[in-house]
Every structure is written in structure tokens, then in C-alpha cells.
Write an enzyme that holds these catalytic residues in place. Sequence first.
Site, PDB file in Angstrom:
ATOM      1  N   SER A   6       0.887  -1.290   0.103  1.00 32.41           N
ATOM      2  CA  SER A   6      -0.135  -0.394   0.031  1.00 32.41           C
ATOM      3  C   SER A   6       1.131   1.277   0.343  1.00 32.41           C
ATOM      4  CB  SER A   6      -0.635   0.222   1.259  1.00 32.41           C
ATOM      5  OG  SER A   6      -1.743   1.260   1.184  1.00 32.41           O
ATOM      6  N   HIS A  31      -1.093  -1.306  -3.932  1.00 33.29           N
ATOM      7  CA  HIS A  31      -2.158  -1.016  -3.344  1.00 33.29           C
ATOM      8  C   HIS A  31      -2.137   1.036  -3.619  1.00 33.29           C
ATOM      9  CE1 HIS A  31      -6.160  -1.956  -0.952  1.00 33.29           C
ATOM     10  NE2 HIS A  31      -5.564  -1.330  -0.057  1.00 33.29           N
ATOM     11  N   ASP A  33      -4.970   4.189  -2.113  1.00 36.06           N
ATOM     12  CA  ASP A  33      -5.662   4.335  -0.861  1.00 36.06           C
ATOM     13  C   ASP A  33      -6.197   5.855  -0.781  1.00 36.06           C
ATOM     14  OD1 ASP A  33      -5.700   1.773   1.258  1.00 36.06           O
ATOM     15  OD2 ASP A  33      -3.794   2.203   0.639  1.00 36.06           O
ATOM     16  N   MET A  35      -8.551   8.349  -0.198  1.00 37.56           N
ATOM     17  CA  MET A  35     -10.139   8.537   0.844  1.00 37.56           C
ATOM     18  C   MET A  35      -9.929  10.284   0.655  1.00 37.56           C
ATOM     19  SD  MET A  35      -7.584   7.215   4.221  1.00 37.56           S
ATOM     20  CE  MET A  35      -6.913   6.044   4.099  1.00 37.56           C
ATOM     21  N   HIS A  64      -8.396   1.306  -4.814  1.00 34.33           N
ATOM     22  CA  HIS A  64      -8.993   0.731  -3.199  1.00 34.33           C
ATOM     23  C   HIS A  64      -9.803   2.596  -3.069  1.00 34.33           C
ATOM     24  CE1 HIS A  64      -9.956   0.387   1.663  1.00 34.33           C
ATOM     25  NE2 HIS A  64     -10.786   0.308   1.188  1.00 34.33           N
ATOM     26  N   MET A  66     -11.366   4.078  -1.410  1.00 33.53           N
ATOM     27  CA  MET A  66     -12.866   4.901   0.249  1.00 33.53           C
ATOM     28  C   MET A  66     -13.006   6.719   0.455  1.00 33.53           C
ATOM     29  SD  MET A  66      -9.743   3.311   3.275  1.00 33.53           S
ATOM     30  CE  MET A  66      -8.895   3.506   1.756  1.00 33.53           C
ATOM     31  N   MET A 135     -11.678  -5.762   5.513  1.00 31.38           N
ATOM     32  CA  MET A 135     -10.538  -4.676   6.365  1.00 31.38           C
ATOM     33  C   MET A 135     -10.927  -5.825   6.864  1.00 31.38           C
ATOM     34  SD  MET A 135      -9.683  -2.270   4.039  1.00 31.38           S
ATOM     35  CE  MET A 135      -9.118  -1.634   5.294  1.00 31.38           C
ATOM     36  N   ASP A 173      -6.973  -6.442   4.017  1.00 33.15           N
ATOM     37  CA  ASP A 173      -6.701  -5.252   4.039  1.00 33.15           C
ATOM     38  C   ASP A 173      -6.406  -4.568   5.771  1.00 33.15           C
ATOM     39  OD1 ASP A 173      -5.395  -2.896   3.976  1.00 33.15           O
ATOM     40  OD2 ASP A 173      -6.845  -1.773   2.471  1.00 33.15           O
TER      41      ASP A 173
HETATM   42  C1  DX5 Z   1      -6.691   1.621   5.560  1.00 34.04           C
HETATM   43  C2  DX5 Z   1      -5.917   0.882   4.339  1.00 34.04           C
HETATM   44  C3  DX5 Z   1      -4.574   0.398   4.199  1.00 34.04           C
HETATM   45  C4  DX5 Z   1      -3.880   0.853   4.161  1.00 34.04           C
HETATM   46  C5  DX5 Z   1      -2.643  -0.546   5.261  1.00 34.04           C
HETATM   47  O1  DX5 Z   1      -7.811   2.766   5.693  1.00 34.04           O
HETATM   48  O2  DX5 Z   1      -6.859   1.128   3.684  1.00 34.04           O
HETATM   49  O3  DX5 Z   1      -4.536  -0.096   3.176  1.00 34.04           O
HETATM   50  O4  DX5 Z   1      -2.405   1.063   3.663  1.00 34.04           O
HETATM   51  O5  DX5 Z   1      -2.093  -0.245   6.064  1.00 34.04           O
HETATM   52  P1  DX5 Z   1      -1.193  -1.024   7.489  1.00 34.04           P
HETATM   53  O6  DX5 Z   1      -0.530  -2.824   6.464  1.00 34.04           O
HETATM   54  O7  DX5 Z   1      -0.353   0.058   7.338  1.00 34.04           O
HETATM   55  O8  DX5 Z   1      -2.299  -1.421   8.230  1.00 34.04           O
HETATM   56 ZN    ZN Z   2      -6.632  -0.051   0.948  1.00 30.50          ZN
END
Ligand code: DX5
Ligand code: ZN
Length: 218
Positions: A6, A31, A33, A35, A64, A66, A135, A173
Amino acid sequence: MMVSPSLLAADFANLQHDIDMINRSDADMLHLDVMDGVFVPNISFGFPVLKAVQRVCTKPLDVHLMIVEPQKFVTRVRDIGATIMNVHQEACLHLDRTVQEIKQAGMKAAVTLNPATPVSTLVDIIGELDMVLLMSVNPGFGGQKFIENTLAKVRRLKALIAESGSNAKIEIDGGVNLETGARLTEAGADILVAGSFVFNSPDPISTIQKLRELQIKS
Ligand code: DX5
Ligand code: ZN
């Protein structure tokens, strides 16, 4: 085991450096993320950054989202070259329509479940999915502690996939490291997302390799 590092845990002041590392590694994909500060209590990065990442990254992009109303962005996610588009079940009022739109756009369709959303909510759509992202932390931040109940969810999802004849892969994840990764492997996970465990390690390429070497022992 497949691994999707990620980018959230990368050095945002030096993304080129970290993406070069991913390109040289055996990572199966990257990956990303996204947000929006509404669906989750944090804001990460959006399309300008995704576009720049796509220019330099040689790995398939595992996006991903969010965000609320992810269905509005199917074409734009396709246009930045995503291979997989993950939308949250909790963010989609018309999940079936959104999944069809993602596939029609030529991407793999993945549905993400928050820790408190049961696997059973996918019973009527599992046959349409390329991947389910469970998750294992509450989404919004990297570096959180792995939620143990995820292991039971992986087993329930594996059973649902088997009984429905679906080809969906199981991705996990949050809070993934070699210890949680080993247990997730045994439970039936196919792909591990790892942010802080990879990027905060002294040798990220070898950390990715170690995660990839995880396999069912029994
Ligand atoms: C959290 C993200 C993850 C995050 C995971 O909301 O969706 O992808 O980067 O981070 P780690 O591996 O540090 O838990
Ligand atoms: Zn993620």
C-alpha cells in the site's frame, strides 16, 4: 501468496523512489488508497497523484476507494489505468449496478467490507465479483492493529466462494505483517495488502519477498 503493497505508507515527498522499489520487487500489484474525508475520517490522495503513479509504475494498480458514491468515478478510475477497482459495500446503494459498470469499463470488480459488515451481505453478488477485500482494520489510517475476527471472516468468505462456484479472490487489508499474514494464509487469503510493514522495514524488497513466500503449511 500474492502481495499488494500500500502506497499510503510510502514517502510522499519521494514517490518516484518508492515506486521504483515496487517495480524492482516481486510485488504482484500496487495498492492505492483513495480517501475523501467523508466515508473515512482522513484524506489521502486523488486523481492527479494516481495519474502520476500510473506513469512510473509497472505493476497492476489495485485502487481502493474509501469514498462516498464511488460509482461516479468508474470511468476516471479506468482512465488512470486501474486493473482492479475496489468499492465499499457500505458506500454503494446499487452495488450490482456499480459492479457491472466496473466490469463493462474493462476493470476487475472488487467489493470491500468494513470489519463490522458481515460476509453474508455478499451472498447475492459473489458470483459477479473478481475479488473481495476484507478490511482487517477500520479504514482511514495505516499502521493500525489487526482485528482478530478477520480470520473467521476469511473462512466464512472462503466457504461462500466455494459453495457459489465464484472465482473471487480474497484480499486482506490492514495490520498485515508476517505473523498475521501466516495466519491469514492458513485461513484462506489469496492477496495481502501491506503498508507500514513493507515501507517501514529496513529492506522493503525482501519484506515483500517474505510475505510472498507465505504458504499453507498443513
Ligand atoms: C487503511 C488502508 C490500508 C492501509 C494499510 O484504510 O486501506 O490499505 O494502507 O496499512 P497497514 O498495512 O499499515 O495497516
Ligand atoms: Zn487499502
